[in-house]
Design a protein around this motif. Structure first.
Motif, PDB file in Angstrom:
ATOM      1  N   MET A 197      57.849  71.945  46.583  1.00 58.25           N
ATOM      2  CA  MET A 197      57.846  71.483  47.966  1.00 58.25           C
ATOM      3  C   MET A 197      59.232  70.949  48.308  1.00 58.25           C
ATOM      4  N   ASP A 198      59.777  71.402  49.433  1.00 57.30           N
ATOM      5  CA  ASP A 198      61.044  70.879  49.947  1.00 57.30           C
ATOM      6  C   ASP A 198      60.800  70.195  51.283  1.00 57.30           C
ATOM      7  N   GLN A 199      61.455  69.028  51.479  1.00 55.67           N
ATOM      8  CA  GLN A 199      61.281  68.261  52.710  1.00 55.67           C
ATOM      9  C   GLN A 199      62.611  67.654  53.150  1.00 55.67           C
ATOM     10  N   HIS A 209      62.863  79.151  46.552  1.00 59.34           N
ATOM     11  CA  HIS A 209      61.437  79.482  46.644  1.00 59.34           C
ATOM     12  C   HIS A 209      61.183  80.918  46.187  1.00 59.34           C
ATOM     13  N   SER A 258      54.378  77.601  47.020  1.00 59.05           N
ATOM     14  CA  SER A 258      55.473  76.714  47.409  1.00 59.05           C
ATOM     15  C   SER A 258      55.430  76.494  48.906  1.00 59.05           C
ATOM     16  N   HIS A 301      55.800  77.341  55.779  1.00 58.13           N
ATOM     17  CA  HIS A 301      56.649  76.347  56.421  1.00 58.13           C
ATOM     18  C   HIS A 301      55.863  75.668  57.534  1.00 58.13           C
ATOM     19  N   VAL A 345      65.031  75.796  56.354  1.00 56.27           N
ATOM     20  CA  VAL A 345      64.326  76.852  55.621  1.00 56.27           C
ATOM     21  C   VAL A 345      65.316  77.796  54.951  1.00 56.27           C
ATOM     22  N   ILE A 360      57.583  74.473  52.453  1.00 52.97           N
ATOM     23  CA  ILE A 360      58.767  73.846  53.037  1.00 52.97           C
ATOM     24  C   ILE A 360      58.311  73.033  54.242  1.00 52.97           C
ATOM     25  N   GLY A 386      52.985  75.828  56.018  1.00 47.50           N
ATOM     26  CA  GLY A 386      52.886  75.076  54.772  1.00 47.50           C
ATOM     27  C   GLY A 386      51.483  74.525  54.580  1.00 47.50           C
ATOM     28  N   VAL A 434      66.995  76.489  51.675  1.00 51.63           N
ATOM     29  CA  VAL A 434      66.242  76.361  50.418  1.00 51.63           C
ATOM     30  C   VAL A 434      65.467  77.620  50.044  1.00 51.63           C
ATOM     31  N   ILE A 435      65.480  78.641  50.896  1.00 51.82           N
ATOM     32  CA  ILE A 435      64.584  79.778  50.681  1.00 51.82           C
ATOM     33  C   ILE A 435      64.848  80.493  49.356  1.00 51.82           C
ATOM     34  N   HIS A 448      65.647  66.074  50.945  1.00 54.51           N
ATOM     35  CA  HIS A 448      67.011  66.484  51.270  1.00 54.51           C
ATOM     36  C   HIS A 448      67.548  65.626  52.418  1.00 54.51           C
TER      37      HIS A 448
END
Length: 279
Positions: free
Chosen positions: A219-221, A270, A167, A145, A263, A169, A149, A266-267, A253
């Protein structure tokens, strides 16, 4: 290698044990701390979880809410501290504004940082192999993260074959092209920008001859992240992946910020991403 860490504390958690430990780091030359969650029974795999600026080995296990599903999936979770502590180097805190000069998961070559700022060696050559051996040689994946990250993206590429899956975040996606990196990289590595590129996730990806993770990177943003446009720049990593054919699932998001409220949201996805790769 001899591995006999000091137990700071161990706590029952979802049938497993959340532990905090200290060991004498040869790489850093100082005591370093880390956390390890061990699920009940025999773990199926180990997930290296890298945290960000201002964080410590406590941040991810306390705030991410990962242990419940990790217990069910049989994943061990390893979180190192993010930076050396207690060096008393002038400017370590005040000049950086982070409370500590951030580690960025690299090995510094410049004074006064070089003797202790060796986070890449600490994680990849010392801590991770020791914990893997302790747990019986488990297959390993990596998650990060923010600054972590960045660390996940760069360490996974700089050490091919070390991780089954990757992965991130809200990562720093191009360290040499953001203000945090443009401050840290000259201080740690000197003026040679080729050395900077070796720790820039997007530059590393563009230099790949084949996709390093053909099964895909997650990847989450958050789109309300205050660091999105100036510091994180996920679009640069997205373009680099497209250039080399690396599959990337980049989920944006609306309304979500940078911190652990995001975090923790979405964890679970992941953890499942890594569990599928770890078998």
């Amino acid at each position: 290698m001899s591995w006999n860490p000091e137990v700071i504390g161990e706590y029952r958690c979802f049938g497993g044990v959340q532990g905090y430990y200290r060991h004498a780091s040869r790489a850093v030359g100082l005591p370093m701390q880390y956390s390890l969650y061990r699920p009940p029974g025999t773990p199926r795999g180990l997930l290296l979880c890298l945290a960000g600026l201002t964080c410590s080995e406590e941040t991810f296990p306390i705030k991410a809410g990962a242990q419940r599903l990790a217990s069910a999936l049989g994943l061990a979770l390893l979180s190192p501290d993010t930076s050396p502590r207690g060096t008393n180097i002038p400017g370590q805190a005040d000049d950086w504004g982070f409370g500590v000069a951030a580690g960025f998961y690299l090995d510094a070559t410049q004074a006064p940082w070089a003797p202790h700022w060796r986070m890449e060696s600490h994680v990849m050559q010392e801590l991770l192999p020791a914990v893997q051996a302790q747990l019986g040689g488990l297959p390993t994946s990596i998650l990060g993260h923010s600054m972590g990250g960045h660390g996940a993206l760069t360490l996974a590429q700089r050490h091919p074959g070390s991780f089954q899956s990757l992965s991130v975040i809200a990562p720093i996606s191009a360290l040499s092209q953001c203000p945090w990196g443009q401050k840290a990289l000259p201080a740690y590595l000197g003026a040679d920008e080729a050395q900077w590129a070796a720790h820039d996730a997007s530059a590393l990806m563009r230099a790949q001859s084949a996709p390093p993770f053909p099964a895909g990177i997650l990847m989450d943003q958050g789109e309300a992240d205050q660091f999105l446009s100036d510091q994180l720049k996920p679009e640069l990593f997205e373009a680099a992946c497209a250039a080399v054919g690396q599959p990337l699932t980049l989920r944006r998001h609306a309304g979500y910020g940078h911190g652990y409220y995001f975090v923790s949201t979405v964890i679970d996805d992941h953890l499942r991403h890594h569990a599928a790769a770890l078998g």
